[in-house]
Design a protein around this motif. Structure first.
Motif, PDB file in Angstrom:
ATOM      1  N   ASN A   1       0.864  -1.188   0.000  1.00  0.00           N
ATOM      2  CA  ASN A   1       0.000   0.000   0.000  1.00  0.00           C
ATOM      3  C   ASN A   1       0.898   1.234   0.000  1.00  0.00           C
ATOM      4  OD1 ASN A   1      -1.933   1.958   0.306  1.00  0.00           O
ATOM      5  ND2 ASN A   1      -2.773   1.158   2.207  1.00  0.00           N
ATOM      6  N   ILE A   2       1.427   1.564  -1.163  1.00  0.00           N
ATOM      7  CA  ILE A   2       2.371   2.673  -1.276  1.00  0.00           C
ATOM      8  C   ILE A   2       1.716   3.992  -0.880  1.00  0.00           C
ATOM      9  CG2 ILE A   2       3.821   4.006  -2.861  1.00  0.00           C
ATOM     10  CD1 ILE A   2       5.019   1.330  -2.396  1.00  0.00           C
ATOM     11  N   SER A   3       0.468   4.173  -1.263  1.00  0.00           N
ATOM     12  CA  SER A   3      -0.203   5.455  -1.028  1.00  0.00           C
ATOM     13  C   SER A   3      -0.596   5.671   0.422  1.00  0.00           C
ATOM     14  CB  SER A   3      -1.449   5.554  -1.910  1.00  0.00           C
ATOM     15  OG  SER A   3      -2.445   4.636  -1.462  1.00  0.00           O
ATOM     16  N   GLY A   4      -0.696   4.592   1.193  1.00  0.00           N
ATOM     17  CA  GLY A   4      -1.082   4.713   2.588  1.00  0.00           C
ATOM     18  C   GLY A   4      -2.571   4.908   2.817  1.00  0.00           C
TER      19      GLY A   4
ATOM     20  N   MET B   1      -2.070  -0.576  -5.737  1.00  0.00           N
ATOM     21  CA  MET B   1      -3.201   0.154  -6.307  1.00  0.00           C
ATOM     22  C   MET B   1      -3.024   1.625  -5.953  1.00  0.00           C
ATOM     23  SD  MET B   1      -6.347  -2.392  -5.316  1.00  0.00           S
ATOM     24  CE  MET B   1      -7.559  -1.370  -6.149  1.00  0.00           C
ATOM     25  N   ALA B   2      -3.056   2.475  -6.956  1.00  0.00           N
ATOM     26  CA  ALA B   2      -2.955   3.913  -6.707  1.00  0.00           C
ATOM     27  C   ALA B   2      -4.338   4.486  -6.412  1.00  0.00           C
ATOM     28  CB  ALA B   2      -2.349   4.615  -7.922  1.00  0.00           C
ATOM     29  N   PRO B   3      -4.406   5.596  -5.707  1.00  0.00           N
ATOM     30  CA  PRO B   3      -5.698   6.269  -5.529  1.00  0.00           C
ATOM     31  C   PRO B   3      -6.240   6.715  -6.885  1.00  0.00           C
ATOM     32  CG  PRO B   3      -3.996   7.216  -4.102  1.00  0.00           C
ATOM     33  CD  PRO B   3      -3.305   6.319  -5.068  1.00  0.00           C
ATOM     34  N   TYR B   4      -7.563   6.805  -6.977  1.00  0.00           N
ATOM     35  CA  TYR B   4      -8.136   7.357  -8.200  1.00  0.00           C
ATOM     36  C   TYR B   4      -7.864   8.857  -8.213  1.00  0.00           C
ATOM     37  CZ  TYR B   4     -11.269   8.679 -11.946  1.00  0.00           C
ATOM     38  OH  TYR B   4     -11.758   9.179 -13.110  1.00  0.00           O
ATOM     39  N   GLU B   5      -7.256   9.340  -9.266  1.00  0.00           N
ATOM     40  CA  GLU B   5      -6.937  10.755  -9.407  1.00  0.00           C
ATOM     41  C   GLU B   5      -7.544  11.291 -10.700  1.00  0.00           C
ATOM     42  OE1 GLU B   5      -5.524  12.441  -7.141  1.00  0.00           O
ATOM     43  OE2 GLU B   5      -4.247  11.114  -5.948  1.00  0.00           O
ATOM     44  N   SER B   6      -8.087  12.490 -10.636  1.00  0.00           N
ATOM     45  CA  SER B   6      -8.615  13.103 -11.861  1.00  0.00           C
ATOM     46  C   SER B   6      -7.495  13.397 -12.847  1.00  0.00           C
ATOM     47  CB  SER B   6      -9.381  14.390 -11.528  1.00  0.00           C
ATOM     48  OG  SER B   6      -8.548  15.295 -10.835  1.00  0.00           O
ATOM     49  N   GLU B   7      -6.292  13.619 -12.314  1.00  0.00           N
ATOM     50  CA  GLU B   7      -5.100  13.782 -13.150  1.00  0.00           C
ATOM     51  C   GLU B   7      -4.211  12.559 -12.955  1.00  0.00           C
ATOM     52  OE1 GLU B   7      -4.437  16.036 -15.348  1.00  0.00           O
ATOM     53  OE2 GLU B   7      -6.202  17.264 -14.950  1.00  0.00           O
ATOM     54  N   PRO B   8      -4.192  11.636 -13.912  1.00  0.00           N
ATOM     55  CA  PRO B   8      -3.400  10.410 -13.737  1.00  0.00           C
ATOM     56  C   PRO B   8      -1.942  10.671 -13.378  1.00  0.00           C
ATOM     57  CG  PRO B   8      -4.850  10.192 -15.631  1.00  0.00           C
ATOM     58  CD  PRO B   8      -4.962  11.618 -15.177  1.00  0.00           C
ATOM     59  N   GLU B   9      -1.402  11.787 -13.818  1.00  0.00           N
ATOM     60  CA  GLU B   9      -0.013  12.109 -13.510  1.00  0.00           C
ATOM     61  C   GLU B   9       0.245  12.120 -11.998  1.00  0.00           C
ATOM     62  OE1 GLU B   9       3.946  12.950 -13.897  1.00  0.00           O
ATOM     63  OE2 GLU B   9       2.554  12.364 -15.497  1.00  0.00           O
TER      64      GLU B   9
END
Length: 227
Positions: free
Chosen positions: A125-128, A161-169
């Protein structure tokens, strides 16, 4: 767009992401996530040449597994409860969600009973985010020290899994963090075999994940559609 059009677009976007990052196109493979679609749609996906299928619940995948069988390399991508290990080992080629010692013990026990080494990816869980499963980066290396003692588990890769972001960057630091963990583990030669795979990137952010080193991208709605 129909399925074939979506497939062509996804393949083009992957090729472009590989070109931008100086990677060989063959170094990135698609796991088609079919957990929300019917058997007929899953079969159509396989007929288009997607032979890696991701599912996350045995009770849901069972009809697809029985129908498609050896045509597919099955990837278990969901959270795995220890009491469900018996349903997964021997049917799925890879388990992407190894994230705790109790699960490792059960997988190793089942692998020993079946005399088979189970290929697993450690979920980090990299994003925490509290809503996501996985080890914290700080737990990763102590966990590797524990898992290396299990003879019937092979660490084939890492997953996040990354968080959903409106800006994928904005997801880039998450994917870069997973790659850095893998590279450090390999540099320190903590396992008998180098960790190869990075399972990261989904429909919203797979191009960024590829630019950061993903070897498997898990694509659901953008590829298989919705039903």
């Amino acid at each position: 767009m129909n399925l074939q059009e979506r497939a062509e677009q996804v393949r083009f976007r992957i090729a472009e992401a590989c070109r931008r990052s100086g990677r060989d196109r063959d170094s990135v493979e698609i796991i088609a996530v079919t957990k929300y679609v019917s058997l007929d749609t899953a079969r159509a996906v396989v007929d288009l040449g997607f032979d890696k299928i991701g599912e996350n619940r045995w009770q849901d995948v069972k009809p697809k597994w029985e129908a498609l069988g050896s045509r597919v390399e099955w990837h278990f991508i969901g959270h795995l409860q220890t009491n469900k290990v018996k349903d997964v080992v021997g049917k799925f080629r890879y388990i992407h969600s190894l994230d705790r010692l109790s699960l490792a013990k059960e997988i190793n026990k089942r692998g020993e009973a079946m005399d088979t080494v189970v290929d697993c990816l450690i979920q980090v869980n990299i994003s925490g985010e509290e809503s996501k499963y996985g080890l914290s980066p700080e737990q990763f290396f102590p966990f590797i020290e524990q898992v290396r003692s299990f003879p019937f588990i092979r660490v084939a890769g890492l997953m996040t899994m990354a968080p959903y972001e409106s800006e994928p960057e904005d997801t880039r630091p998450v994917f870069r963090g997973l790659r850095q963990l893998r590279d450090e583990c390999n540099q320190r030669a903590l396992l008998k075999e180098e960790i190869r795979h990075l399972s990261m990137g989904m429909s919203n952010d797979f191009e960024v994940a590829i630019e950061e080193g993903a070897t498997w991208v898990r694509l659901g709605s953008i590829l298989v559609g919705k039903e």
